[in-house]
Design a protein around this motif. Sequence first.
Motif, PDB file in Angstrom:
ATOM      1  N   SER A  41       0.836  -1.196   0.000  1.00  0.00           N
ATOM      2  CA  SER A  41       0.000   0.000   0.000  1.00  0.00           C
ATOM      3  C   SER A  41       0.875   1.252   0.000  1.00  0.00           C
ATOM      4  O   SER A  41       2.036   1.226   0.390  1.00  0.00           O
ATOM      5  N   LEU A  42       0.253   2.354  -0.449  1.00  0.00           N
ATOM      6  CA  LEU A  42       0.940   3.635  -0.547  1.00  0.00           C
ATOM      7  C   LEU A  42      -0.084   4.731  -0.329  1.00  0.00           C
ATOM      8  O   LEU A  42      -1.146   4.721  -0.955  1.00  0.00           O
ATOM      9  N   SER A  43       0.233   5.657   0.560  1.00  0.00           N
ATOM     10  CA  SER A  43      -0.667   6.761   0.831  1.00  0.00           C
ATOM     11  C   SER A  43      -0.014   8.063   0.365  1.00  0.00           C
ATOM     12  O   SER A  43       1.125   8.353   0.725  1.00  0.00           O
ATOM     13  N   VAL A  44      -0.759   8.846  -0.435  1.00  0.00           N
ATOM     14  CA  VAL A  44      -0.228  10.081  -1.014  1.00  0.00           C
ATOM     15  C   VAL A  44      -1.263  11.179  -0.871  1.00  0.00           C
ATOM     16  O   VAL A  44      -2.476  10.937  -1.007  1.00  0.00           O
ATOM     17  N   GLN A  45      -0.792  12.376  -0.639  1.00  0.00           N
ATOM     18  CA  GLN A  45      -1.711  13.496  -0.513  1.00  0.00           C
ATOM     19  C   GLN A  45      -2.197  13.946  -1.901  1.00  0.00           C
ATOM     20  O   GLN A  45      -1.425  13.942  -2.887  1.00  0.00           O
ATOM     21  N   GLU A  46      -3.454  14.338  -1.958  1.00  0.00           N
ATOM     22  CA  GLU A  46      -4.032  14.833  -3.204  1.00  0.00           C
ATOM     23  C   GLU A  46      -3.188  15.979  -3.754  1.00  0.00           C
ATOM     24  O   GLU A  46      -2.757  16.870  -3.023  1.00  0.00           O
ATOM     25  N   GLY A  47      -2.928  15.942  -5.057  1.00  0.00           N
ATOM     26  CA  GLY A  47      -2.153  16.984  -5.697  1.00  0.00           C
ATOM     27  C   GLY A  47      -0.668  16.679  -5.793  1.00  0.00           C
ATOM     28  O   GLY A  47       0.042  17.298  -6.596  1.00  0.00           O
ATOM     29  N   ARG A  48      -0.203  15.725  -4.968  1.00  0.00           N
ATOM     30  CA  ARG A  48       1.232  15.381  -5.002  1.00  0.00           C
ATOM     31  C   ARG A  48       1.469  14.258  -6.015  1.00  0.00           C
ATOM     32  O   ARG A  48       0.547  13.743  -6.644  1.00  0.00           O
ATOM     33  N   PRO A  79      -0.849  15.354 -11.290  1.00  0.00           N
ATOM     34  CA  PRO A  79      -0.996  15.303  -9.840  1.00  0.00           C
ATOM     35  C   PRO A  79      -1.955  14.189  -9.441  1.00  0.00           C
ATOM     36  O   PRO A  79      -2.819  13.794 -10.222  1.00  0.00           O
ATOM     37  N   SER A  80      -1.826  13.674  -8.255  1.00  0.00           N
ATOM     38  CA  SER A  80      -2.709  12.611  -7.786  1.00  0.00           C
ATOM     39  C   SER A  80      -4.089  13.176  -7.458  1.00  0.00           C
ATOM     40  O   SER A  80      -4.208  14.262  -6.890  1.00  0.00           O
ATOM     41  N   GLY A  89       0.175  -6.338  -6.706  1.00  0.00           N
ATOM     42  CA  GLY A  89      -0.576  -5.096  -6.631  1.00  0.00           C
ATOM     43  C   GLY A  89      -0.143  -4.185  -5.498  1.00  0.00           C
ATOM     44  O   GLY A  89       0.387  -4.638  -4.474  1.00  0.00           O
ATOM     45  N   THR A  90      -0.376  -2.901  -5.702  1.00  0.00           N
ATOM     46  CA  THR A  90      -0.150  -1.885  -4.667  1.00  0.00           C
ATOM     47  C   THR A  90      -1.431  -1.090  -4.517  1.00  0.00           C
ATOM     48  O   THR A  90      -1.977  -0.587  -5.505  1.00  0.00           O
ATOM     49  N   HIS A  91      -1.906  -0.993  -3.285  1.00  0.00           N
ATOM     50  CA  HIS A  91      -3.123  -0.232  -3.013  1.00  0.00           C
ATOM     51  C   HIS A  91      -2.744   1.225  -2.789  1.00  0.00           C
ATOM     52  O   HIS A  91      -2.104   1.572  -1.789  1.00  0.00           O
ATOM     53  N   LEU A  92      -3.115   2.077  -3.727  1.00  0.00           N
ATOM     54  CA  LEU A  92      -2.836   3.502  -3.636  1.00  0.00           C
ATOM     55  C   LEU A  92      -4.014   4.218  -2.991  1.00  0.00           C
ATOM     56  O   LEU A  92      -5.157   4.070  -3.442  1.00  0.00           O
ATOM     57  N   ILE A  93      -3.713   4.982  -1.964  1.00  0.00           N
ATOM     58  CA  ILE A  93      -4.751   5.744  -1.251  1.00  0.00           C
ATOM     59  C   ILE A  93      -4.401   7.210  -1.367  1.00  0.00           C
ATOM     60  O   ILE A  93      -3.314   7.636  -0.935  1.00  0.00           O
ATOM     61  N   ILE A  94      -5.294   7.985  -1.953  1.00  0.00           N
ATOM     62  CA  ILE A  94      -5.067   9.418  -2.099  1.00  0.00           C
ATOM     63  C   ILE A  94      -5.795  10.137  -0.964  1.00  0.00           C
ATOM     64  O   ILE A  94      -7.021  10.080  -0.845  1.00  0.00           O
ATOM     65  N   GLN A  95      -5.022  10.810  -0.142  1.00  0.00           N
ATOM     66  CA  GLN A  95      -5.568  11.517   1.017  1.00  0.00           C
ATOM     67  C   GLN A  95      -5.978  12.935   0.623  1.00  0.00           C
ATOM     68  O   GLN A  95      -5.241  13.599  -0.088  1.00  0.00           O
TER      69      GLN A  95
END
Lengths: 112, 113
Positions: free
Chosen positions: B10-17, B79-80, B106-112
């Motif tokens: 998993s990977l967590s990324v902030q919106e816009g980054r 951007p994310s 797989g990698t679960h991408l979560i956009i914060q």
Amino acid sequence: SQTIHQWPATLVQPVGSPLSLECTVEGTSNPNLYWYRQAAGRGLQLLFYSVGIGQISSEVPQNLSASRPQDRQFILSSKKLLLSDSGFYLCAWARVAGNTIYFGEGSWLTVV
Amino acid sequence: DQQVKQNSPSLSVQEGRISILNCDYTNSMFDYFLWYKKYPAEGPTFLISISSIKDKNEDGRFTVFLNKSAKHLSLHIVPSQPGDSAVYFCAATTGGGADGLTFGKGTHLIIQP
């Protein structure tokens, strides 16, 4: 344009019962056809592929079988389901000599 | 033996980054690489691909980079956006073969937000 459909979308079956999942592709001829399974934590596993009517290659030994009775029809079957057969089953197609695979909507199978 | 590896579940990324998803492979015969995006209870959808004769392919917000010597590829999303939250699968194949694609887990991408 090409479309792929598989059914049923959801299935709950008792252990030892038979299985039949069907898949059809429209808008293309002589596609390569595939059955994949997504089990928890194991990614997408190729089960069977077919390059033509009646031609089936198996990638993983198991109690499942596949058949291709028509050019654009692919069927996944089992005579007796096991608990371990539970998972998300995906039918897919690709053009001959094509690298990109296109997936159907998937079928959830729960064996109880 | 896993031939395609996605080591981050998993990977967590902030919106816009920028989101960067990584993939490694072991089979040197692979010559075509793909990324798929998958929402829960749906089939994967094709996102972007790259041939081994290239080192970069770009499509809108998505760019795939291939480093053959390191047997490594990455997907950049810039951007994310919230709709990018999904599971991303890396896949590889050899020479237009009919025997399908080999997928990573797989990698679960979560956009914060």
